[in-house]
Design a protein around this motif. Sequence first.
Motif, PDB file in Angstrom:
ATOM      1  N   SER A 134    -119.392  91.955 -33.775  1.00  0.00           N
ATOM      2  CA  SER A 134    -119.334  92.158 -32.287  1.00  0.00           C
ATOM      3  C   SER A 134    -119.936  93.494 -32.229  1.00  0.00           C
ATOM      4  O   SER A 134    -120.223  94.168 -33.174  1.00  0.00           O
ATOM      5  N   PRO A 135    -120.533  93.835 -30.892  1.00  0.00           N
ATOM      6  CA  PRO A 135    -121.145  95.020 -30.745  1.00  0.00           C
ATOM      7  C   PRO A 135    -120.399  96.151 -31.208  1.00  0.00           C
ATOM      8  O   PRO A 135    -121.101  97.175 -31.751  1.00  0.00           O
ATOM      9  N   PHE A 146    -120.660  96.685 -35.056  1.00  0.00           N
ATOM     10  CA  PHE A 146    -121.814  97.090 -35.445  1.00  0.00           C
ATOM     11  C   PHE A 146    -122.303  98.414 -35.432  1.00  0.00           C
ATOM     12  O   PHE A 146    -122.570  99.177 -35.906  1.00  0.00           O
ATOM     13  N   GLY A 147    -121.421  99.035 -34.078  1.00  0.00           N
ATOM     14  CA  GLY A 147    -121.385 100.179 -33.887  1.00  0.00           C
ATOM     15  C   GLY A 147    -120.654 100.972 -34.933  1.00  0.00           C
ATOM     16  O   GLY A 147    -121.006 102.265 -35.170  1.00  0.00           O
ATOM     17  N   ALA A 148    -119.566 100.701 -35.428  1.00  0.00           N
ATOM     18  CA  ALA A 148    -118.557 101.204 -36.416  1.00  0.00           C
ATOM     19  C   ALA A 148    -119.581 101.052 -37.662  1.00  0.00           C
ATOM     20  O   ALA A 148    -119.299 102.065 -38.634  1.00  0.00           O
ATOM     21  N   ILE A 149    -120.073 100.242 -38.159  1.00  0.00           N
ATOM     22  CA  ILE A 149    -120.867 100.152 -39.283  1.00  0.00           C
ATOM     23  C   ILE A 149    -121.904 101.182 -39.136  1.00  0.00           C
ATOM     24  O   ILE A 149    -122.141 101.797 -40.291  1.00  0.00           O
ATOM     25  N   ALA A 155    -111.608 102.089 -39.036  1.00  0.00           N
ATOM     26  CA  ALA A 155    -110.371 101.794 -38.168  1.00  0.00           C
ATOM     27  C   ALA A 155    -110.642 100.770 -37.121  1.00  0.00           C
ATOM     28  O   ALA A 155    -110.166  99.861 -36.766  1.00  0.00           O
ATOM     29  N   ILE A 156    -111.834 101.328 -36.527  1.00  0.00           N
ATOM     30  CA  ILE A 156    -112.331 100.704 -35.326  1.00  0.00           C
ATOM     31  C   ILE A 156    -112.786  99.153 -36.106  1.00  0.00           C
ATOM     32  O   ILE A 156    -112.652  98.054 -35.461  1.00  0.00           O
ATOM     33  N   LEU A 157    -113.504  99.127 -37.158  1.00  0.00           N
ATOM     34  CA  LEU A 157    -114.010  98.048 -37.833  1.00  0.00           C
ATOM     35  C   LEU A 157    -112.818  97.061 -38.431  1.00  0.00           C
ATOM     36  O   LEU A 157    -113.298  95.906 -38.168  1.00  0.00           O
TER      37      LEU A 157
END
Length: 287
Positions: free
Chosen positions: A114-115, A118-121, A282-284
């Motif tokens: 999800s967006p 991808f942001g977490a990565i 944690a977000i990922l």
Amino acid sequence: MTTIILGFATSLVYGFADFFGALASKKIKPVTVTFLAGLAGLGFVSVMSLIFGATFSPGAWFWGIAAGVAAAIGMTALYAALAIGPISVVSPLSAVVSAIVPMIVGFFLGERFSPIGFGAIAAIVVAVFLVGFVPGEDVRLPSTRALILGIIAGVGIGVVLICVDQAPADSGLAPVILLRGMSAAMLGIFTLTAFMRARGVKQEKREPIPAKYWISVALAGIFDASANIFFLTGMRLGSLTVVSVLTALYPLGTIILARIFLKERLAKTQQLGIMIALLSSAILAVA
């Protein structure tokens, strides 16, 4: 969540291996440390295969040997790049590249997030650089040769991760055994060649090396092999991209042991990187 935990475990244990390898290299030649640690790791993973199993299929042979060749090239380039320096730039550069290469391959293999994922990565990739960056007096820009070697090192390490991921899922620890065996063989040839060349050169008499340094060599090999097992397990349970990006945080393990045993302080950039890595992971995990 299990994949996130295994990714972090891989990075920490790889960092532990680097710490003990660096400690041993204070008294023993780095190439000798790498070779002997490789043998210790090979022995360890061979014993562990009695528990986890190992099936030497054609696919396991191919990807295991390919990973071993990439590992030998990648680590040789890494040591050469670090020798040129500055380490504060070259080390995180190679770590970031080693994360990006599997990410690209994972995308072509169909991995999607999800967006927010991808942001977490992307944030973890930034954290990798911050954790590995150790500002100091040597803040010069790296030479072109150091940059090229650092990139080669990162690509080599990234290819190792990809090869291990591509090995058959039912092969157990066979790919890791072959990886370590091939890498040790190539380093062994290099070590033997260097020894033969040095035979005709008059050597200064040296004091015996204390046992703690040889123990450090063994620990470096055991931790490195353990990280291989964590990584392989994480790959089979989750995503190549996620585990590879988290694995690139390996300087974190070195930092922790340096703080405990050497009383080294964390730079503010490293503290920021650690916080970003934990939050992004944690977000990922829930993305």
